[in-house]
Write an enzyme that holds these catalytic residues in place. Structure first.
Site, PDB file in Angstrom:
ATOM      1  N   LYS A  11       5.077   0.807   3.306  1.00  0.00           N
ATOM      2  CA  LYS A  11       4.615  -0.519   4.095  1.00  0.00           C
ATOM      3  C   LYS A  11       4.006   0.296   5.411  1.00  0.00           C
ATOM      4  O   LYS A  11       4.342   1.253   5.813  1.00  0.00           O
ATOM      5  CB  LYS A  11       5.755  -1.463   4.494  1.00  0.00           C
ATOM      6  CG  LYS A  11       6.815  -1.146   5.292  1.00  0.00           C
ATOM      7  CD  LYS A  11       6.673  -0.852   6.550  1.00  0.00           C
ATOM      8  CE  LYS A  11       7.713  -0.065   7.459  1.00  0.00           C
ATOM      9  NZ  LYS A  11       7.551   0.264   8.930  1.00  0.00           N
ATOM     10  N   ASP A 137      14.236  -2.860   6.516  1.00  0.00           N
ATOM     11  CA  ASP A 137      13.055  -2.856   5.894  1.00  0.00           C
ATOM     12  C   ASP A 137      13.344  -3.110   4.241  1.00  0.00           C
ATOM     13  O   ASP A 137      12.322  -3.425   3.651  1.00  0.00           O
ATOM     14  CB  ASP A 137      12.248  -1.568   5.897  1.00  0.00           C
ATOM     15  CG  ASP A 137      11.662  -1.462   7.414  1.00  0.00           C
ATOM     16  OD1 ASP A 137      11.799  -2.372   7.950  1.00  0.00           O
ATOM     17  OD2 ASP A 137      11.456  -0.212   7.753  1.00  0.00           O
TER      18      ASP A 137
END
Length: 295
Positions: A11, A137
């Site tokens: 990401k 995350d």
């Protein structure tokens, strides 16, 4: 034995801000995350004996409970109360400790693979609850695509998808400790103790840009509170950003607490030029694209 291989997508942060310090000692964040096609591959095989074994193609990656994928297995087994045994094999492509959530992505892929192998006893929401206990995350890496997150970064909200583009990622290997990065911000902003010290950045321009599918406006709306203090002491990362912009990136920014840098390009020729220039710095670039939600 049954085996599944899943991609573990990295990401980038299109927006990353710190809004204060929570009573539990963690920092509150506002962030917009986007999955990209750069990925590890995680293969999970069920075994007859309980417990786990772990292998990785990159030397130095921990193969015990220090690895988030191993911790994901342990947490999944505890949540389902199943007598599970598994072998986890990780083929890494995502740079390590680079602000790209590689470890979190591996943990997410492990949870998804285990759940599929066990005939989906847990919902995605339940997997995200497990993931949140492993790392902030991990829930996003389970879901993927685009999302706004707050809390510690684990509370996800819908956000418009990033427009189509080419993304160049580069990490010069300058280590950045996430705890030290946060301590640096605490010193700069006096522990975020008052509004006079720091006012959180607005994401409305980024939201409107993504909603309008305007990649130029998205690139002009990037923000990362960590970037200025980190790049000031990480010369290679700073050089990577300037190189991308000189080669035609319409926007470039550090991801997470660094030290990886991503550049956004609208044409492949400029992206390839940036890659060639980055290689002259002794850094390996990666070319990728935004990706949607995880299947």
């Amino acid at each position: 034995m049954a085996r599944i291989t899943r991609k573990a997508f990295a990401k980038i942060n299109l927006h990353l801000d710190v809004t204060g310090i929570r009573t539990d000692g963690f920092h509150s964040v506002n962030t917009v995350m986007q999955s990209i096609s750069l990925c590890d591959e995680v293969t999970v095989s069920l075994s007859d004996s309980e417990g786990f074994t772990l292998a990785c193609n990159v030397a130095g990656v921990p193969l015990d409970e220090k690895n988030l994928a191993a911790r994901a297995f342990i947490a999944y087994k505890a949540a389902t109360n199943m007598p599970l045994g598994a072998h986890i094999s990780i083929k890494k492509s995502i740079p390590i400790a680079a602000g790209l959530a590689g470890g979190s992505a591996d943990a997410a892929a492990t949870l998804l693979a285990l759940n599929e192998l066990c005939n989906q006893p847990l919902s995605i929401s339940e997997l995200c609850e497990i993931g949140a206990r492993l790392g902030s995350d991990v829930p996003f890496c389970i879901v993927g695509g685009s999302a706004f997150a707050d809390g510690k970064g684990e509370v996800l909200h819908p956000f418009p998808s990033m427009p189509e583009c080419t993304i160049v990622i580069a990490c010069g290997g300058e280590g950045v400790s996430t705890p030290e990065a946060y301590r640096t911000l605490d010193r700069i902003y006096n522990n975020f103790s008052s509004a006079e010290d720091y006012t959180p950045a607005d994401i409305s321009q980024l939201h409107m840009a993504a909603s309008a599918n305007d990649i130029f406006a998205v690139s002009n709306s990037l923000y990362n509170i960590f970037e200025e203090p980190i790049l000031s002491v990480r010369p290679v990362a700073s050089k990577l950003k300037s190189t991308m912009l000189k080669c035609g990136a319409i926007g470039a920014m550090m991801s997470g607490s660094g030290p990886s840098v991503f550049g956004i390009f609208t044409d492949s020729a400029s992206a390839m030029l940036a890659c060639k220039k980055i290689e002259t710095l002794g850094v390996t670039p990666f070319v990728c694209t935004p990706t949607g939600k995880i299947d």
